[in-house]
Design a protein around this motif. Structure first.
Motif, PDB file in Angstrom:
ATOM      1  N   LYS A   1     -29.279 -30.254 -29.126  1.00  0.00           N
ATOM      2  CA  LYS A   1     -30.098 -30.800 -30.331  1.00  0.00           C
ATOM      3  C   LYS A   1     -29.723 -31.054 -31.521  1.00  0.00           C
ATOM      4  CE  LYS A   1     -33.809 -28.129 -28.105  1.00  0.00           C
ATOM      5  NZ  LYS A   1     -35.064 -26.896 -28.366  1.00  0.00           N
ATOM      6  N   HIS A   2     -28.482 -30.820 -31.715  1.00  0.00           N
ATOM      7  CA  HIS A   2     -27.917 -30.969 -33.198  1.00  0.00           C
ATOM      8  C   HIS A   2     -26.656 -31.796 -33.267  1.00  0.00           C
ATOM      9  CE1 HIS A   2     -30.881 -27.853 -34.470  1.00  0.00           C
ATOM     10  NE2 HIS A   2     -30.299 -27.291 -33.389  1.00  0.00           N
ATOM     11  N   GLY A   3     -26.751 -32.906 -32.513  1.00  0.00           N
ATOM     12  CA  GLY A   3     -25.648 -33.959 -32.538  1.00  0.00           C
ATOM     13  C   GLY A   3     -24.188 -33.614 -32.212  1.00  0.00           C
ATOM     14  N   LYS A   4     -23.827 -32.519 -31.784  1.00  0.00           N
ATOM     15  CA  LYS A   4     -22.518 -32.130 -31.479  1.00  0.00           C
ATOM     16  C   LYS A   4     -22.915 -31.452 -29.810  1.00  0.00           C
ATOM     17  CE  LYS A   4     -20.435 -31.435 -35.482  1.00  0.00           C
ATOM     18  NZ  LYS A   4     -19.213 -32.666 -35.335  1.00  0.00           N
ATOM     19  N   PRO A   5     -21.779 -31.730 -29.080  1.00  0.00           N
ATOM     20  CA  PRO A   5     -21.556 -31.302 -27.695  1.00  0.00           C
ATOM     21  C   PRO A   5     -21.673 -29.831 -27.378  1.00  0.00           C
ATOM     22  CG  PRO A   5     -19.661 -32.332 -27.936  1.00  0.00           C
ATOM     23  CD  PRO A   5     -20.499 -32.408 -29.296  1.00  0.00           C
ATOM     24  N   ILE A   6     -22.006 -29.194 -26.592  1.00  0.00           N
ATOM     25  CA  ILE A   6     -22.046 -27.533 -25.964  1.00  0.00           C
ATOM     26  C   ILE A   6     -20.892 -27.577 -24.809  1.00  0.00           C
ATOM     27  CG2 ILE A   6     -23.281 -25.691 -25.513  1.00  0.00           C
ATOM     28  CD1 ILE A   6     -25.864 -27.045 -26.250  1.00  0.00           C
ATOM     29  N   LEU A   7     -19.896 -27.422 -25.292  1.00  0.00           N
ATOM     30  CA  LEU A   7     -18.648 -27.258 -24.116  1.00  0.00           C
ATOM     31  C   LEU A   7     -19.152 -25.921 -23.147  1.00  0.00           C
ATOM     32  CD1 LEU A   7     -15.269 -28.487 -25.480  1.00  0.00           C
ATOM     33  CD2 LEU A   7     -16.796 -29.551 -24.095  1.00  0.00           C
ATOM     34  N   THR A   8     -19.083 -26.316 -21.916  1.00  0.00           N
ATOM     35  CA  THR A   8     -19.372 -25.248 -20.890  1.00  0.00           C
ATOM     36  C   THR A   8     -18.415 -24.968 -19.915  1.00  0.00           C
ATOM     37  OG1 THR A   8     -21.909 -25.959 -21.490  1.00  0.00           O
ATOM     38  CG2 THR A   8     -21.487 -24.563 -19.619  1.00  0.00           C
ATOM     39  N   ASP A   9     -18.331 -23.699 -19.424  1.00  0.00           N
ATOM     40  CA  ASP A   9     -17.417 -23.592 -18.325  1.00  0.00           C
ATOM     41  C   ASP A   9     -18.319 -22.712 -17.200  1.00  0.00           C
ATOM     42  OD1 ASP A   9     -15.319 -24.223 -19.757  1.00  0.00           O
ATOM     43  OD2 ASP A   9     -14.566 -22.116 -20.239  1.00  0.00           O
ATOM     44  N   ILE A  10     -18.040 -23.022 -15.886  1.00  0.00           N
ATOM     45  CA  ILE A  10     -18.898 -22.152 -14.733  1.00  0.00           C
ATOM     46  C   ILE A  10     -17.587 -21.747 -13.931  1.00  0.00           C
ATOM     47  CG2 ILE A  10     -20.843 -23.677 -15.153  1.00  0.00           C
ATOM     48  CD1 ILE A  10     -19.947 -25.178 -12.511  1.00  0.00           C
ATOM     49  N   PHE A  11     -17.844 -20.655 -13.544  1.00  0.00           N
ATOM     50  CA  PHE A  11     -17.098 -19.891 -12.530  1.00  0.00           C
ATOM     51  C   PHE A  11     -18.050 -19.385 -11.360  1.00  0.00           C
ATOM     52  CE2 PHE A  11     -14.537 -20.050 -16.197  1.00  0.00           C
ATOM     53  CZ  PHE A  11     -13.197 -19.323 -15.886  1.00  0.00           C
TER      54      PHE A  11
ATOM     55  N   ALA B   1     -17.719 -10.978  -8.112  1.00  0.00           N
ATOM     56  CA  ALA B   1     -18.771 -10.033  -7.640  1.00  0.00           C
ATOM     57  C   ALA B   1     -19.952 -11.102  -7.073  1.00  0.00           C
ATOM     58  CB  ALA B   1     -19.179  -9.350  -8.771  1.00  0.00           C
ATOM     59  N   GLY B   2     -19.857 -12.123  -7.030  1.00  0.00           N
ATOM     60  CA  GLY B   2     -20.954 -12.928  -6.437  1.00  0.00           C
ATOM     61  C   GLY B   2     -22.153 -13.708  -7.439  1.00  0.00           C
ATOM     62  N   PHE B   3     -21.587 -13.767  -8.634  1.00  0.00           N
ATOM     63  CA  PHE B   3     -22.299 -14.252  -9.611  1.00  0.00           C
ATOM     64  C   PHE B   3     -21.889 -15.721 -10.073  1.00  0.00           C
ATOM     65  CE2 PHE B   3     -22.504  -9.893 -10.547  1.00  0.00           C
ATOM     66  CZ  PHE B   3     -23.969  -9.469 -10.728  1.00  0.00           C
ATOM     67  N   PHE B   4     -22.918 -16.517 -10.559  1.00  0.00           N
ATOM     68  CA  PHE B   4     -22.694 -18.111 -11.168  1.00  0.00           C
ATOM     69  C   PHE B   4     -22.659 -17.702 -12.510  1.00  0.00           C
ATOM     70  CE2 PHE B   4     -23.459 -22.197 -12.699  1.00  0.00           C
ATOM     71  CZ  PHE B   4     -22.850 -22.759 -11.579  1.00  0.00           C
ATOM     72  N   PHE B   5     -21.239 -17.732 -13.035  1.00  0.00           N
ATOM     73  CA  PHE B   5     -21.093 -17.095 -14.322  1.00  0.00           C
ATOM     74  C   PHE B   5     -20.854 -18.565 -15.478  1.00  0.00           C
ATOM     75  CE2 PHE B   5     -18.761 -15.561 -18.199  1.00  0.00           C
ATOM     76  CZ  PHE B   5     -19.134 -14.451 -18.341  1.00  0.00           C
ATOM     77  N   ILE B   6     -21.620 -18.360 -16.564  1.00  0.00           N
ATOM     78  CA  ILE B   6     -21.647 -19.670 -17.246  1.00  0.00           C
ATOM     79  C   ILE B   6     -21.158 -18.968 -18.757  1.00  0.00           C
ATOM     80  CG2 ILE B   6     -22.836 -21.204 -18.545  1.00  0.00           C
ATOM     81  CD1 ILE B   6     -24.950 -21.332 -16.294  1.00  0.00           C
ATOM     82  N   LYS B   7     -20.156 -19.800 -19.285  1.00  0.00           N
ATOM     83  CA  LYS B   7     -19.711 -19.392 -20.819  1.00  0.00           C
ATOM     84  C   LYS B   7     -19.718 -20.808 -21.615  1.00  0.00           C
ATOM     85  CE  LYS B   7     -14.828 -18.542 -19.738  1.00  0.00           C
ATOM     86  NZ  LYS B   7     -14.078 -19.493 -20.421  1.00  0.00           N
ATOM     87  N   PHE B   8     -19.891 -20.702 -22.965  1.00  0.00           N
ATOM     88  CA  PHE B   8     -20.095 -21.931 -23.495  1.00  0.00           C
ATOM     89  C   PHE B   8     -19.752 -21.679 -25.042  1.00  0.00           C
ATOM     90  CE2 PHE B   8     -23.934 -19.888 -24.092  1.00  0.00           C
ATOM     91  CZ  PHE B   8     -24.452 -20.461 -25.471  1.00  0.00           C
ATOM     92  N   ASN B   9     -19.204 -22.758 -25.788  1.00  0.00           N
ATOM     93  CA  ASN B   9     -19.153 -22.773 -27.190  1.00  0.00           C
ATOM     94  C   ASN B   9     -20.260 -23.655 -27.688  1.00  0.00           C
ATOM     95  OD1 ASN B   9     -16.266 -22.052 -27.017  1.00  0.00           O
ATOM     96  ND2 ASN B   9     -15.533 -24.088 -27.396  1.00  0.00           N
ATOM     97  N   PHE B  10     -20.634 -22.466 -28.480  1.00  0.00           N
ATOM     98  CA  PHE B  10     -21.883 -22.915 -29.470  1.00  0.00           C
ATOM     99  C   PHE B  10     -21.681 -24.192 -29.929  1.00  0.00           C
ATOM    100  CE2 PHE B  10     -23.108 -18.335 -29.401  1.00  0.00           C
ATOM    101  CZ  PHE B  10     -24.404 -18.725 -29.231  1.00  0.00           C
ATOM    102  N   SER B  11     -22.310 -25.342 -30.246  1.00  0.00           N
ATOM    103  CA  SER B  11     -21.950 -26.579 -30.680  1.00  0.00           C
ATOM    104  C   SER B  11     -21.419 -26.620 -32.120  1.00  0.00           C
ATOM    105  CB  SER B  11     -23.315 -27.413 -30.985  1.00  0.00           C
ATOM    106  OG  SER B  11     -24.193 -26.943 -31.499  1.00  0.00           O
ATOM    107  N   HIS B  12     -21.684 -25.727 -33.004  1.00  0.00           N
ATOM    108  CA  HIS B  12     -21.158 -25.719 -34.358  1.00  0.00           C
ATOM    109  C   HIS B  12     -20.237 -24.640 -34.533  1.00  0.00           C
ATOM    110  CE1 HIS B  12     -24.023 -28.956 -34.773  1.00  0.00           C
ATOM    111  NE2 HIS B  12     -23.750 -29.245 -36.004  1.00  0.00           N
ATOM    112  N   ASN B  13     -19.391 -24.068 -33.438  1.00  0.00           N
ATOM    113  CA  ASN B  13     -18.658 -22.884 -33.550  1.00  0.00           C
ATOM    114  C   ASN B  13     -17.413 -23.338 -34.237  1.00  0.00           C
ATOM    115  OD1 ASN B  13     -17.334 -24.277 -31.341  1.00  0.00           O
ATOM    116  ND2 ASN B  13     -16.382 -22.207 -30.884  1.00  0.00           N
TER     117      ASN B  13
END
Length: 282
Positions: A13-23, A59-71
């Protein structure tokens, strides 16, 4: 086999991308979702977070981690802080909005990986400052079924400067904090404080904690020099469905650092990951 996809850009919502990883593993079954929020001066690729993500996936999870857009990271350089201007313009509301964008992404009907997730089973994990963000979001968003905080803060207001330091910040419009590892002078614009004041009721962690409906696992190291264990005990007092798990002699980052070049995690990370997995499954 564990599949990992890194640096997926989401529109926030704030003009910068949220970079995301999934495992996740490649079996097409509906896995519980875990969304991980990094802390202050943190990022999704810090230290052993990739190894942590892989453990949850195994362990059977769908794991998401991400950078806050303004980090302070960018698409080109998601590690460390090449964009200090963005870092200075960050605030708690932007982080809450970023987390909401990630939740919305994973729960839309046409989510690319919908055959791998159970969108009715979403756990938030937040580390340090990200713990506070996760607590508030777990209170606000009924889609969150469980909450886990690692070395979380219990209050934001107490961390702002007081007295003359606050007046100097207001007068100058910016203050700088040195990053002990990178030695960068990291700016904090005064808007960070005014944004908090404008949204103080929403950003009061105690209010959110007392009203969380989801079960809450509170993890903290007994030797945390950054966020005192008293804050974990306070959260436990407030949060009605909480469990307190104290890791003896553990520090704020549970025995890891950045960079982390080993192929295994610290014993403290091993312990809190195992405890967290059990908490979500049970």
């Amino acid at each position: 086999m564990i599949i990992k996809k890194k640096n997926i850009p989401l529109r926030g919502k704030h003009g910068k991308p949220i970079l995301t990883d999934i495992f996740y593993d490649n079996q097409e079954n509906h896995k519980p979702v875990v969304i991980f929020c990094h802390g202050y001066k943190g990022f999704k690729d810090w230290g052993a977070w990739d190894l942590v993500a892989a453990k949850f996936a195994e362990a059977g999870f769908f794991f998401i981690k991400f950078n806050f857009s303004h980090n302070g990271g960018t698409i080109e350089q998601p590690i460390d802080f090449p964009d200090l201007e963005a870092f200075g313009q960050n605030n708690y509301i932007k982080e809450l909005d970023d987390l909401e964008s990630v939740i919305n992404w994973v729960t839309v009907v046409n989510f690319e990986f919908k055959n791998h997730i159970n969108s009715n089973n979403i756990t938030l994990i937040g580390h340090s400052r990200g713990g506070g963000i996760s607590i508030i979001k777990a209170y606000e968003n009924p889609l969150i079924t469980k909450l886990i905080t690692w070395a979380s803060v219990c209050d934001y207001e107490s961390r702002f400067p007081k007295g003359q330091d606050l007046e100097t910040w207001k007068k100058n419009g910016v203050m700088y904090i040195e990053n002990g590892r990178t030695k960068q002078q990291m700016p904090h614009y005064y808007q960070f404080y005014t944004s908090f004041l404008e949204n103080k009721d929403r950003l009061t962690i105690s209010k959110a904690s007392k009203n969380i409906q989801a079960p809450h696992l509170i993890v903290h190291g007994s030797s945390d020099p950054t966020v005192d264990i008293a804050e974990a005990k306070q959260l436990h007092t407030w949060s009605p469905k909480s469990e307190l798990f104290i890791v003896k002699d553990a520090d704020h980052i549970f025995g890891v650092k950045h960079p982390w070049n080993k192929k295994y995690v610290s014993k403290d990370i091993e312990a809190i990951v195992q405890k967290s997995i059990e908490f979500v499954i049970l």
